[in-house]
Design a protein around this motif. Sequence first.
Motif, PDB file in Angstrom:
ATOM      1  N   TYR A  46       0.828  -1.204   0.000  1.00 21.67           N
ATOM      2  CA  TYR A  46       0.000   0.000   0.000  1.00 21.67           C
ATOM      3  C   TYR A  46       0.866   1.259   0.000  1.00 21.67           C
ATOM      4  O   TYR A  46       0.607   2.214  -0.745  1.00 21.67           O
ATOM      5  CB  TYR A  46      -0.923  -0.005   1.223  1.00 21.67           C
ATOM      6  CG  TYR A  46      -1.820   1.204   1.335  1.00 21.67           C
ATOM      7  CD1 TYR A  46      -2.960   1.320   0.548  1.00 21.67           C
ATOM      8  CD2 TYR A  46      -1.521   2.236   2.225  1.00 21.67           C
ATOM      9  CE1 TYR A  46      -3.793   2.431   0.651  1.00 21.67           C
ATOM     10  CE2 TYR A  46      -2.343   3.351   2.337  1.00 21.67           C
ATOM     11  CZ  TYR A  46      -3.476   3.445   1.544  1.00 21.67           C
ATOM     12  OH  TYR A  46      -4.286   4.548   1.646  1.00 21.67           O
ATOM     13  N   SER A  47       1.899   1.259   0.810  1.00 22.28           N
ATOM     14  CA  SER A  47       2.781   2.425   0.891  1.00 22.28           C
ATOM     15  C   SER A  47       3.482   2.693  -0.438  1.00 22.28           C
ATOM     16  O   SER A  47       3.547   3.846  -0.893  1.00 22.28           O
ATOM     17  CB  SER A  47       3.816   2.196   1.999  1.00 22.28           C
ATOM     18  OG  SER A  47       4.734   3.272   2.053  1.00 22.28           O
ATOM     19  N   ARG A  48       3.974   1.653  -1.076  1.00 23.76           N
ATOM     20  CA  ARG A  48       4.700   1.835  -2.348  1.00 23.76           C
ATOM     21  C   ARG A  48       3.766   2.289  -3.466  1.00 23.76           C
ATOM     22  O   ARG A  48       4.125   3.161  -4.262  1.00 23.76           O
ATOM     23  CB  ARG A  48       5.413   0.541  -2.734  1.00 23.76           C
ATOM     24  CG  ARG A  48       6.568   0.166  -1.819  1.00 23.76           C
ATOM     25  CD  ARG A  48       7.262  -1.088  -2.306  1.00 23.76           C
ATOM     26  NE  ARG A  48       7.919  -0.873  -3.600  1.00 23.76           N
ATOM     27  CZ  ARG A  48       8.500  -1.846  -4.291  1.00 23.76           C
ATOM     28  NH1 ARG A  48       8.466  -3.093  -3.850  1.00 23.76           N
ATOM     29  NH2 ARG A  48       9.081  -1.567  -5.463  1.00 23.76           N
ATOM     30  N   ILE A  49       2.568   1.703  -3.538  1.00 27.12           N
ATOM     31  CA  ILE A  49       1.618   2.110  -4.571  1.00 27.12           C
ATOM     32  C   ILE A  49       1.175   3.545  -4.340  1.00 27.12           C
ATOM     33  O   ILE A  49       1.109   4.365  -5.278  1.00 27.12           O
ATOM     34  CB  ILE A  49       0.404   1.162  -4.599  1.00 27.12           C
ATOM     35  CG1 ILE A  49       0.814  -0.232  -5.091  1.00 27.12           C
ATOM     36  CG2 ILE A  49      -0.700   1.719  -5.503  1.00 27.12           C
ATOM     37  CD1 ILE A  49       1.244  -0.307  -6.531  1.00 27.12           C
ATOM     38  N   CYS A  50       0.863   3.892  -3.091  1.00 27.36           N
ATOM     39  CA  CYS A  50       0.460   5.270  -2.784  1.00 27.36           C
ATOM     40  C   CYS A  50       1.562   6.254  -3.153  1.00 27.36           C
ATOM     41  O   CYS A  50       1.284   7.325  -3.711  1.00 27.36           O
ATOM     42  CB  CYS A  50       0.132   5.405  -1.295  1.00 27.36           C
ATOM     43  SG  CYS A  50      -1.500   4.816  -0.829  1.00 27.36           S
TER      44      CYS A  50
END
Length: 490
Positions: free
Chosen positions: A305-309
């Motif tokens: 989630y952090s990388r995609i965001c």
Amino acid sequence: MAWLITFTFAFGFLSATFHALNKAADFHTKSGVPIVRSWIPWVGSGIHFSRYPIPFLESCRVQYGPIYKFFAGGRYIIVISSTRAIRDFLGNYRRTFGVINYQWYQSISGLPDKARVPHIHSVLDQKVFTAVARHLSNHRLENTSNHFNRALFPLLDDASKGQIHSPLLLQDFVRKSSYYAMCTALFGPKYPAADTCEDFFVFDQGAAQIIKEYPNASPLAKQARARNTLKNTAYLQEFWREEQEGCGTGASEAMAVGIRELRKAGLTDDEIAHTINLFVWGANSNLAQITEWLLAYIVMNPATYSRICQEVRQVLDSKYPDRESVLQISAQDLDGPDFALLTSMVKEVLRLSVLPTSFREAQTDGYIVADDGSTLPVLKGEWVVADIRGMHYSARYHDDAEACKIDRFLYARDKAPTCFTPFGGGRHMCAGRNLAMHTMRMFVIIALYLYDIEPVENARFPMVNPASDMAAAAPLGDPVEIILRRRREY
């Protein structure tokens, strides 16, 4: 004494049948294709395959390798999961295999006159799908993709009403919005997407039983399809004008051309209305399921989630800072380097969730080419199925194949693997594949533009339902719940 004679005859008949089938099995084994043994040879593996196709194929793949066959429904079914064999089979270069069983079209569309189905299938296969694929190619997709963006944005924006900081089913967040936006993009704003949505998913839930022609299969699903057919008819009669060269109000050129070809072939409005069921199902069924998996894989893994965001929001802040610019994002923009990690994630979820597809019958004796270049015989009347999931999960082609690796598909364009085939191949490759890739990525982009998303506390990632038997795996277990925290107001 009569019972003894009857028993002796029955035992002799069964023994002879058993012996004959085992001799046939020995022949098939000697031909180079391993055969799955069964305790009841004249029944074969049909019951196990029908009830639990995923574990059945997995266990056979481990025991027999990437190419094998099993007996079911009175015939042998050859299963292939090696890269070269699947490519050779889907390409059908020697014209060994027939097209997809036209009865599937009748099952999905609900066409009442079965005598008309072969003709309509021929029109679809030879004219309509080719024309639709041409108009849904990436370089001609801009208008349709833009209409999808504009339909989806307000739906996702409204999804949080009354739900901020309150649990919301991920399924509810995805399905209605995705369905409405896709139908609007393809058929225009006059299509009754809101009125057909609920019945569509009722039908979709029973579609597998209908396709398999189970006795009294899914009466509720058939009733839902009938209701939507009536709405399709009303839509055609009210908004599809001949003076517009067969173009519905605001409909995509792909659907306009497709329906125009159907009318040229002499189909009635009722037959076209039934055929629209097929178009709508093909555009939405697997897409909604895979988009749910995509959101689940992203939201339920904090690192992912952090990388995609980070990727999505950095690009949006620098290049697409407001609503209008977000709505203008095209398929070409998404295919560029800006959204490379998101594109890799979508492909990885496709790899993990796509099931065996493309059941074809051999029209003549032929062969399949294996990875080592050897040829394996296929007899007329046998069925062949491409076990796409088996190839996607094979350690021969993918490192740590069971894991979801967000950057697995970060490669140069000329290094694209041949062991990734989520949309089929050959002449019958999915006509809407470019639109599907666009819609899944835009769903994530708009959702992350509007919200911070997190799963509820103690949420569990869903398992794959072993009974899944359509083109995308179904989840098993408690439905995923999410919490939306709004980032922007409109």
